[in-house]
Design an enzyme around this catalytic site. Structure first.
Site, PDB file in Angstrom:
ATOM      1  CG  ASP A 110      -1.809   1.135   1.374  1.00 30.19           C
ATOM      2  OD1 ASP A 110      -2.703   1.255   0.514  1.00 30.19           O
ATOM      3  OD2 ASP A 110      -1.643   1.930   2.322  1.00 30.19           O
ATOM      4  CD  GLU A 127      -2.095   2.207  -3.512  1.00 27.79           C
ATOM      5  OE1 GLU A 127      -3.270   2.437  -3.834  1.00 27.79           O
ATOM      6  OE2 GLU A 127      -1.714   2.199  -2.325  1.00 27.79           O
TER       7      GLU A 127
END
Lengths: 711, 116
Positions: free
Chosen positions: A358, A395
């Protein structure tokens, strides 16, 4: 004599105490491994703090508010900055533990020691305190997230990593609880690892071979003060991007969490997924923790060594590159090793196949927040022996504007969520002009971004947990997040969605038919694109979130997989299954290299070619909304032709001539009603009009050029 | 909560009846009772009808016994597993390792049917 009997005869000379502290027999522990580890006769505790002046081990009987013992580490039990002690005679299953770290409280220089706080062990393999999902916490207990000791002796049998080549993956992103929590899921333990395990046959039949789980590290779902302004219902931290403890699986996701058996339950799920040929990737959040900024709670890192674990401004405040209050100091040597230890733990003890990071751009920031040219953490993870064959997916952006899609420091190992793929294909599907050029680049594996890294560096997706579901992408122009209690200010505004004429649900059969077609168009383009396709759980059955594109807080039917849709939307489900099967059937869609246009000698056709209404004449003009691509090569004798029409009018297609005795066969036409929309790979019927095909408005057509059986 | 164990020997083997909870406190005594029975080499049945709870350590203890029995070529069967204990064993994967009475009975029934 059995191995067990022989080991019973082994007596270690360090299995005897040397000191007594607080009425307990103890000896100096081993600094490594960190955490609490069961050793002969007791439990060895080891914790790092660079600036603590003293450290106390706090032990509780399981579930009790007051400690049963507080044992200060003798000075001679400290090695470097590591406090290590073995305590004998503990019943490891019936204790909880934490630490009190004493030291300076001087936030300006980064220190926030407070010996009144009991701190969780950052290396705790189990956490108690949030054992059953949704049970309101008892905040009167001072110590909320309680470290527990466990054995890590799971019997994996012959489970080994599947090592599915990255280009062969079809990823299915889902939420452990959301997948089976709906009352109609029909599983024994809804919303749990065990429940998900019961649905493995569904995943296998769908054809996906990799499941990506939203965060499963221990987090606190009750950590959301908001209520739904429309209903007054409590909102949760449902997604779990707010880690409390990085080594511990979330107890509330386990049917056996109340017994402290979440580790075995998760391992059993993973073992059975592997047996079904499905890899497991975890969505991990190392960019921030649940401790927030200076106003947030002290759970673990803040009290153990704030200045080491967090990026701090010169004034001692928290840098906020994550948008959540704090930023983990990932490239500090100690924190780097912590992240590595954590990932090794998940690979070695849970047989995890890969990780999606993330806001991974943060992992490339220096201690002062500036982007590093060669981030040591990313390099470390890329070359680590234990992680060597795991999938690493970034990401590649963060909340402070660092956007590295195509430029993420990859070290030959990292793949990326390709946000540009999502945006381009969405814009094409809704009918934007001026997109076909970039569409071609995206479906060819984005060679503009990943030259030298290969198409598998691109994780292609149109939808993910974050944003509209596929059904909402074709039913809403705008987000509708009022239920989140933030006046619809949360969630993304650049959705590139189109509602097909009406905002939200409608009874209009034409609009509903168009929406179904648009969903099929999206799935067809995704699954013929080079790169790693990722599907959002529920998209295969048109799961709607009623226009909410940020359901991070919604533990209800907005987020849950509605299993009635499996029957209700069987047509879309069948379409998805066949598209996945088609991808598996055709090697050229999964080539390890970007296409170059090189002619394949035995076919006389290039590995990729572009077409328009006329064969070999693609229309790249700004007004074009039609593009066709033909693929061949990579050990597949068939030719695959995909025509994508986002225009609101039909077009007559001239098909390219095929070599040898091959003829065109129809695999899919999203403009045709079921059951003529798609067939099983290998059962395609030959076109009657060999050189032509009429593609309908807003449709995708897939043809296969092959010889007929017996030719 | 304590654990009581009782042995019963018959022509076909030995039955060990356990009563109470099997956890980290009581699993040592259970192991002490079971391992000698495994070493005798006779088929062993562990009756858990009166067992209310099996903890993580308890499950591991049963698995240790099972592994020892496998090594010695001794048949070990669990009987009377309550619904709750069975669910916990199933969710955590332990059930896959054991022969349970119900499964054994089903196998025997199938075998009998096959020979008719």
């Amino acid at each position: 004599m059995t191995e067990a009997a022989r080991s019973e005869q082994v007596r270690r000379i360090d299995a005897y105490p040397t000191h007594e502290v607080g009425g307990y027999r103890v000896r100096a522990g081993k600094p490594f491994p960190f955490g609490a580890n069961v050793v002969p006769g007791g439990v060895s505790f080891s914790v790092f703090s660079d600036q603590a002046t003293s450290m106390t081990l706090v032990i509780y009987r399981r579930g009790e508010s007051e400690p049963m013992a507080e044992l200060e580490f003798p000075e001679e039990f400290r090695m470097g900055s590591v406090f290590a002690m073995t305590v004998f005679g503990l019943d490891h299953e019936n204790i909880e533990y934490g630490y009190r770290a004493d030291g300076p409280f001087d936030p300006v220089v980064g220190h926030r020691f407070d010996a009144r706080q009991v701190l969780s062990d950052p290396y705790a393999r189990l956490i108690a305190g949030r054992d059953v999902w949704g049970v309101p916490p008892d905040y009167s207990r001072g110590y909320q997230y309680r470290s527990r000791v466990c054995l890590q002796d799971f019997d994996w049998g012959d489970d080994t990593p599947l090592r599915i080549p990255a280009e062969d993956l079809v990823v299915y992103e889902t939420h452990v609880r959301g997948f089976t929590r709906h009352p109609n899921s029909g599983v024994t333990a809804p919303g749990t690892f065990a429940g998900l395990r019961e649905k493995i046959p569904y995943l296998k039949e769908l054809g996906v071979n990799c499941i990506e789980l939203l965060p499963v590290f221990e987090f606190d779902e009750s950590d959301n003060p908001r209520t739904n302004p429309e209903t007054g219902e409590k909102l949760y931290d449902y997604w779990g991007y707010n880690t409390v403890s990085f080594f511990a699986p979330k107890a509330g996701y386990a049917a056996t969490g109340r017994y402290g058996m979440q580790g075995d339950e998760l391992r059993t799920l993973i073992k059975d997924l592997h047996a079904a040929g499905i890899e497991v990737i975890l969505d991990v959040v190392f960019n921030h923790t649940a401790e927030g900024n200076e106003m947030g709670p002290t759970i673990s890192f803040k009290g153990l060594d704030n200045a080491t674990y967090y990026m701090l401004t010169p004034e001692g405040y928290y840098f906020n590159f994550s948008g959540t209050g704090n930023t983990v100091n990932c490239n500090h040597p100690v924190v780097r090793n912590y992240v590595l230890d954590c990932l090794r733990h998940w690979v070695a003890d849970y047989h995890i196949d890969g990780f999606r990071f993330d806001l991974a751009a943060i992992l490339g920031r220096a201690l002062d927040g500036t982007p590093l040219p060669n981030p040591p953490l990313l390099e470390l993870l890329a070359f680590d022996p234990v992680l060597r064959h795991t999938k690493l997916i970034a990401e590649a952006w963060d909340a402070a504007g660092l956007y590295e899609v195509g430029n993420f420091p990859a070290y030959g190992r990292w793949a990326e969520w390709n946000g540009k793929y999502r945006d381009t294909v969405r814009r094409f599907i809704k009918g934007d002009s001026g997109v076909v050029g970039e569409l071609a680049t995206r479906i060819a594996g984005s060679p503009d971004l990943y030259a030298g890294r290969g198409p598998a560096a691109s994780v292609n997706f149109l939808t993910a947990h974050d944003g509209f579901s596929l059904a909402d992408m074709v039913a809403y122009n705008d987000k509708h997040n009022e239920a989140n209690g933030e006046n619809n200010n949360d969630g993304a505004n650049d959705n590139n969605s189109w509602n097909c004429g009406v905002e939200g649900p409608t009874e209009d059969p034409e609009i509903n038919a168009l929406r179904t077609r648009q969903m099929k168009n999206a799935l067809a383009i995704l699954l013929i694109s080079q790169g790693i396709p990722m599907l959002l759980s529920g998209d295969e059955v048109a799961r709607s979130q009623q226009g909410n594109n940020n359901t991070y807080c919604q533990d209800n039917e907005l987020s849950w997989f509605d299993w009635d849709l499996v029957e209700q939307n069987a047509e879309l489900l069948n379409f998805t299954r066949q598209m996945i099967a088609f991808r598996k059937h055709h090697r050229e869609l999964r080539s390890t290299d970007h296409p170059t246009g090189a002619i394949r000698a035995d076919l006389g056709l290039p590995d990729i070619s572009w077409h328009g209404e006329r064969a070999w004449q693609p229309d790249w003009s700004p007004d074009s909304r039609l593009l066709a691509v033909a693929r061949c090569g990579s050990g597949d004798d068939d030719v695959v032709y995909v025509a994508m029409n986002s225009h609101w009018e039909a077009h007559d297609l001239e098909l390219p001539a095929l070599p040898g005795r091959r003829t065109w066969h129809l695999f899919a036409d999203t403009g045709a009603g079921a059951p003529h929309d798609i067939t099983a790979p290998g059962t395609e019927t030959e076109l009657e009009n060999a050189g032509k095909y009429l593609i309908g408005p807003r449709s995708v057509v897939i043809l296969v050029g092959r010889t007929n059986e017996g030719d | 909560m304590t654990l009581h164990v009782k042995e019963r020997r018959n022509k076909t083997g030995t039955v060990l009846v356990a009563t109470g909870e099997i956890n980290s406190e009581t699993s040592g005594s259970l192991l002490g009772a079971l391992l000698p029975l495994v070493r005798e080499g006779r088929p062993l049945k562990i009756d858990l009808t009166a067992v209310t709870y099996v903890s993580s350590a308890g499950l591991r203890t049963l698995l240790v016994v099972y592994r020892e029995a496998q090594h010695a070529g001794v048949a070990v069967t669990l009987y009377g597993v309550s619904e709750e204990v069975r669910f916990v064993m199933s969710a955590t994967g332990f059930l896959d390792f054991f022969e349970t009475g119900e499964a054994a009975a089903a196998t025997a029934k199938a075998a009998a049917k096959a020979t008719r």
